[in-house]
Motif scaffolding. Structure first.
Motif, PDB file in Angstrom:
ATOM      1  N   THR A  79      -5.959   0.088  65.240  1.00 33.92           N
ATOM      2  CA  THR A  79      -4.547   0.493  65.277  1.00 33.92           C
ATOM      3  C   THR A  79      -4.173   0.987  66.676  1.00 33.92           C
ATOM      4  O   THR A  79      -2.995   1.072  67.006  1.00 33.92           O
ATOM      5  N   GLU A  80      -5.176   1.311  67.478  1.00 35.06           N
ATOM      6  CA  GLU A  80      -4.929   1.785  68.858  1.00 35.06           C
ATOM      7  C   GLU A  80      -4.916   0.636  69.865  1.00 35.06           C
ATOM      8  O   GLU A  80      -4.439   0.802  70.990  1.00 35.06           O
ATOM      9  N   ASN A  81      -5.451  -0.518  69.481  1.00 36.46           N
ATOM     10  CA  ASN A  81      -5.552  -1.623  70.440  1.00 36.46           C
ATOM     11  C   ASN A  81      -4.192  -2.252  70.796  1.00 36.46           C
ATOM     12  O   ASN A  81      -4.096  -3.036  71.741  1.00 36.46           O
ATOM     13  N   TRP A  82      -3.121  -1.859  70.076  1.00 37.60           N
ATOM     14  CA  TRP A  82      -1.774  -2.348  70.443  1.00 37.60           C
ATOM     15  C   TRP A  82      -1.340  -1.817  71.799  1.00 37.60           C
ATOM     16  O   TRP A  82      -0.367  -2.307  72.377  1.00 37.60           O
ATOM     17  N   LYS A  83      -2.087  -0.807  72.313  1.00 37.69           N
ATOM     18  CA  LYS A  83      -1.746  -0.252  73.640  1.00 37.69           C
ATOM     19  C   LYS A  83      -2.119  -1.222  74.756  1.00 37.69           C
ATOM     20  O   LYS A  83      -1.789  -0.987  75.913  1.00 37.69           O
ATOM     21  N   ARG A  84      -2.843  -2.269  74.447  1.00 38.61           N
ATOM     22  CA  ARG A  84      -3.323  -3.196  75.492  1.00 38.61           C
ATOM     23  C   ARG A  84      -2.207  -4.139  75.957  1.00 38.61           C
ATOM     24  O   ARG A  84      -1.195  -4.293  75.265  1.00 38.61           O
ATOM     25  N   PRO A  85      -2.424  -4.796  77.115  1.00 36.51           N
ATOM     26  CA  PRO A  85      -1.377  -5.711  77.596  1.00 36.51           C
ATOM     27  C   PRO A  85      -1.087  -6.827  76.586  1.00 36.51           C
ATOM     28  O   PRO A  85      -1.991  -7.302  75.895  1.00 36.51           O
ATOM     29  N   GLU A  86       0.190  -7.204  76.571  1.00 43.96           N
ATOM     30  CA  GLU A  86       0.704  -8.220  75.648  1.00 43.96           C
ATOM     31  C   GLU A  86      -0.164  -9.504  75.626  1.00 43.96           C
ATOM     32  O   GLU A  86      -0.499 -10.021  74.562  1.00 43.96           O
ATOM     33  N   GLU A  87      -0.561  -9.990  76.846  1.00 46.33           N
ATOM     34  CA  GLU A  87      -1.332 -11.261  76.877  1.00 46.33           C
ATOM     35  C   GLU A  87      -2.677 -11.089  76.200  1.00 46.33           C
ATOM     36  O   GLU A  87      -3.161 -12.007  75.528  1.00 46.33           O
ATOM     37  N   GLU A  88      -3.291  -9.915  76.389  1.00 45.65           N
ATOM     38  CA  GLU A  88      -4.613  -9.715  75.763  1.00 45.65           C
ATOM     39  C   GLU A  88      -4.469  -9.668  74.240  1.00 45.65           C
ATOM     40  O   GLU A  88      -5.252 -10.283  73.507  1.00 45.65           O
ATOM     41  N   ILE A  89      -3.434  -8.974  73.758  1.00 48.60           N
ATOM     42  CA  ILE A  89      -3.212  -8.888  72.312  1.00 48.60           C
ATOM     43  C   ILE A  89      -2.967 -10.291  71.739  1.00 48.60           C
ATOM     44  O   ILE A  89      -3.571 -10.678  70.734  1.00 48.60           O
ATOM     45  N   SER A  90      -2.102 -11.077  72.420  1.00 46.02           N
ATOM     46  CA  SER A  90      -1.811 -12.430  71.904  1.00 46.02           C
ATOM     47  C   SER A  90      -3.075 -13.270  71.879  1.00 46.02           C
ATOM     48  O   SER A  90      -3.303 -14.030  70.931  1.00 46.02           O
ATOM     49  N   ALA A  91      -3.907 -13.131  72.927  1.00 48.75           N
ATOM     50  CA  ALA A  91      -5.143 -13.927  72.960  1.00 48.75           C
ATOM     51  C   ALA A  91      -6.061 -13.535  71.797  1.00 48.75           C
ATOM     52  O   ALA A  91      -6.654 -14.402  71.144  1.00 48.75           O
ATOM     53  N   ILE A  92      -6.145 -12.244  71.507  1.00 50.74           N
ATOM     54  CA  ILE A  92      -7.002 -11.794  70.392  1.00 50.74           C
ATOM     55  C   ILE A  92      -6.438 -12.337  69.070  1.00 50.74           C
ATOM     56  O   ILE A  92      -7.186 -12.833  68.222  1.00 50.74           O
ATOM     57  N   MET A  93      -5.111 -12.276  68.904  1.00 54.51           N
ATOM     58  CA  MET A  93      -4.492 -12.774  67.663  1.00 54.51           C
ATOM     59  C   MET A  93      -4.752 -14.276  67.505  1.00 54.51           C
ATOM     60  O   MET A  93      -5.034 -14.757  66.417  1.00 54.51           O
ATOM     61  N   ARG A  94      -4.674 -15.007  68.638  1.00 53.60           N
ATOM     62  CA  ARG A  94      -4.936 -16.458  68.573  1.00 53.60           C
ATOM     63  C   ARG A  94      -6.391 -16.722  68.151  1.00 53.60           C
ATOM     64  O   ARG A  94      -6.653 -17.605  67.330  1.00 53.60           O
ATOM     65  N   LEU A  95      -7.302 -15.919  68.693  1.00 52.95           N
ATOM     66  CA  LEU A  95      -8.717 -16.094  68.346  1.00 52.95           C
ATOM     67  C   LEU A  95      -8.972 -15.779  66.870  1.00 52.95           C
ATOM     68  O   LEU A  95      -9.720 -16.483  66.192  1.00 52.95           O
ATOM     69  N   LEU A 123       1.156  -7.997  61.256  1.00 54.18           N
ATOM     70  CA  LEU A 123       0.467  -9.079  61.974  1.00 54.18           C
ATOM     71  C   LEU A 123       1.350 -10.329  61.971  1.00 54.18           C
ATOM     72  O   LEU A 123       2.233 -10.467  61.112  1.00 54.18           O
ATOM     73  N   PRO A 124       1.106 -11.269  62.914  1.00 54.53           N
ATOM     74  CA  PRO A 124       1.897 -12.510  62.924  1.00 54.53           C
ATOM     75  C   PRO A 124       1.807 -13.215  61.565  1.00 54.53           C
ATOM     76  O   PRO A 124       0.756 -13.163  60.914  1.00 54.53           O
ATOM     77  N   SER A 125       2.910 -13.871  61.142  1.00 55.51           N
ATOM     78  CA  SER A 125       2.973 -14.393  59.767  1.00 55.51           C
ATOM     79  C   SER A 125       1.877 -15.419  59.473  1.00 55.51           C
ATOM     80  O   SER A 125       1.322 -15.443  58.373  1.00 55.51           O
ATOM     81  N   GLU A 126       1.547 -16.246  60.472  1.00 51.87           N
ATOM     82  CA  GLU A 126       0.505 -17.254  60.242  1.00 51.87           C
ATOM     83  C   GLU A 126      -0.833 -16.582  59.908  1.00 51.87           C
ATOM     84  O   GLU A 126      -1.569 -17.014  59.020  1.00 51.87           O
ATOM     85  N   LEU A 127      -1.111 -15.503  60.622  1.00 53.81           N
ATOM     86  CA  LEU A 127      -2.347 -14.753  60.403  1.00 53.81           C
ATOM     87  C   LEU A 127      -2.333 -14.121  59.005  1.00 53.81           C
ATOM     88  O   LEU A 127      -3.334 -14.152  58.281  1.00 53.81           O
ATOM     89  N   ARG A 128      -1.174 -13.600  58.612  1.00 53.52           N
ATOM     90  CA  ARG A 128      -1.056 -12.986  57.276  1.00 53.52           C
ATOM     91  C   ARG A 128      -1.332 -14.012  56.192  1.00 53.52           C
ATOM     92  O   ARG A 128      -2.033 -13.738  55.215  1.00 53.52           O
ATOM     93  N   GLU A 129      -0.810 -15.224  56.383  1.00 58.08           N
ATOM     94  CA  GLU A 129      -1.043 -16.280  55.378  1.00 58.08           C
ATOM     95  C   GLU A 129      -2.521 -16.622  55.287  1.00 58.08           C
ATOM     96  O   GLU A 129      -3.071 -16.819  54.212  1.00 58.08           O
ATOM     97  N   LEU A 130      -3.169 -16.692  56.452  1.00 54.87           N
ATOM     98  CA  LEU A 130      -4.610 -16.997  56.465  1.00 54.87           C
ATOM     99  C   LEU A 130      -5.421 -15.898  55.787  1.00 54.87           C
ATOM    100  O   LEU A 130      -6.408 -16.167  55.100  1.00 54.87           O
TER     101      LEU A 130
END
Ligand code: IPE
Ligand code: IPE
Ligand code: MG
Length: 253
Positions: A79-95, A123-130
């Motif tokens: 819940t604390e990792n949202w403090k990270r830069p946007e690109e890093e968060i998006s990359a983690i979500m993609r992974l 979380l992004p909707s695609e991730l929620r569905e998965l």
């Protein structure tokens, strides 16, 4: 730093006639830490470390299943990792997305149940569905279960459980509160407490991981960075765990 005090404990165990804990631990929990530093050491972007860390998870999950561990819980995004830069968060979500897509295709064949622990609502909707899809597939069979903590925080888990309990109490659906009852309101309901919590990456803290569930877990810290973590490190952690004397507040007579 290496596994703490292993020599002292092994000596004492030999004297007592061998390890005191039989069989593999039922539940191993791991804080997946050190991905960024692993990448930095190689002159790579932090996201390359996260990609390498995802591969390590795949290998370690298979290994844990093969040696008879029943539950593996990993801390992938706090819940604390949202403090990270946007690109890093998006990359983690993609992974995470990629991992769950592959899991949906292979988990039935590999007999791996997969559960996501944490607040999925933001979380992004695609991730929620998965996440719903893997949960539905997991219901179909028994066996090894991997729990992936995403948008998970130990304090958040406890507060949410308290709110749910308070609602049930107000509606007359719940009565007196016990530790066991409270546990049934947590994300980890139905999952035994971890026997071991391993933190690779050299930091000696829990960073808000399983703070209710790890009350009596054996804690093992190692400098190995998560992407470098191998089955040998699991073996070492298990050997260390087996040499520990779990007293739960009692004494040996
Ligand atoms: C763990 O690795 C992964 C997440 C917290 C998402 P880090 O990204 O924290 O790696 P370090 O600690 O910076 O090396
Ligand atoms: C803990 O690692 C969270 C996860 C591994 C998901 P962090 O790297 O976020 O923790 P701190 O900042 O070192 O406490
Ligand atoms: Mg870290």
């Amino acid at each position: 730093m290496s596994f703490l005090k292993s020599n002292i404990f092994s000596k004492r165990d030999k004297k007592n006639g061998g390890p005191s804990i039989e069989g593999p631990p039922r539940h191993i929990a791991i804080i997946l830490d050190g991905n960024g530093r692993w990448a930095k050491k190689r002159g790579l972007p932090r996201t390359a470390g996260h990609a390498a860390g995802a591969e390590t998870f795949r290998r370690i999950a298979t290994y844990c299943k093969d040696i008879g561990v029943e539950y593996l819980t990993v801390y992938a995004f706090s819940t604390e990792n949202w403090k990270r830069p946007e690109e890093e968060i998006s990359a983690i979500m993609r992974l995470l997305n990629k991992y769950l897509v592959e899991a949906c295709e292979t988990m039935e064949k590999d007999k791996i149940r997969l559960k996501v622990l944490g607040d999925a609502s933001i979380l992004p909707s695609e991730l929620r569905e998965l996440i719903s899809k893997t949960a539905a597939i997991s219901k179909k069979y028994d066996g090894f279960q991997a729990n992936v903590c995403i948008n998970y925080g130990g304090r958040d888990e406890i507060v949410r459980a308290a709110i749910k309990y308070a609602k049930d109490f107000a509606d007359g659906r719940a009565k007196d509160l016990t530790e066991e009852k409270f546990g049934s309101y947590l994300y980890s309901a139905g999952i035994p407490d971890p026997d071991i919590v391993i933190r690779p990456g050299g930091e000696i803290r829990l960073s808000n991981f399983l703070i209710w569930e790890a009350a009596y877990s054996e804690l093992i810290f190692t400098d190995v960075l998560w992407p470098d973590f191998t089955s040998k490190d699991i073996d070492k952690a298990i050997a260390e765990y087996k040499s520990r004397d779990r007293r739960y507040g009692g004494i040996k007579v």
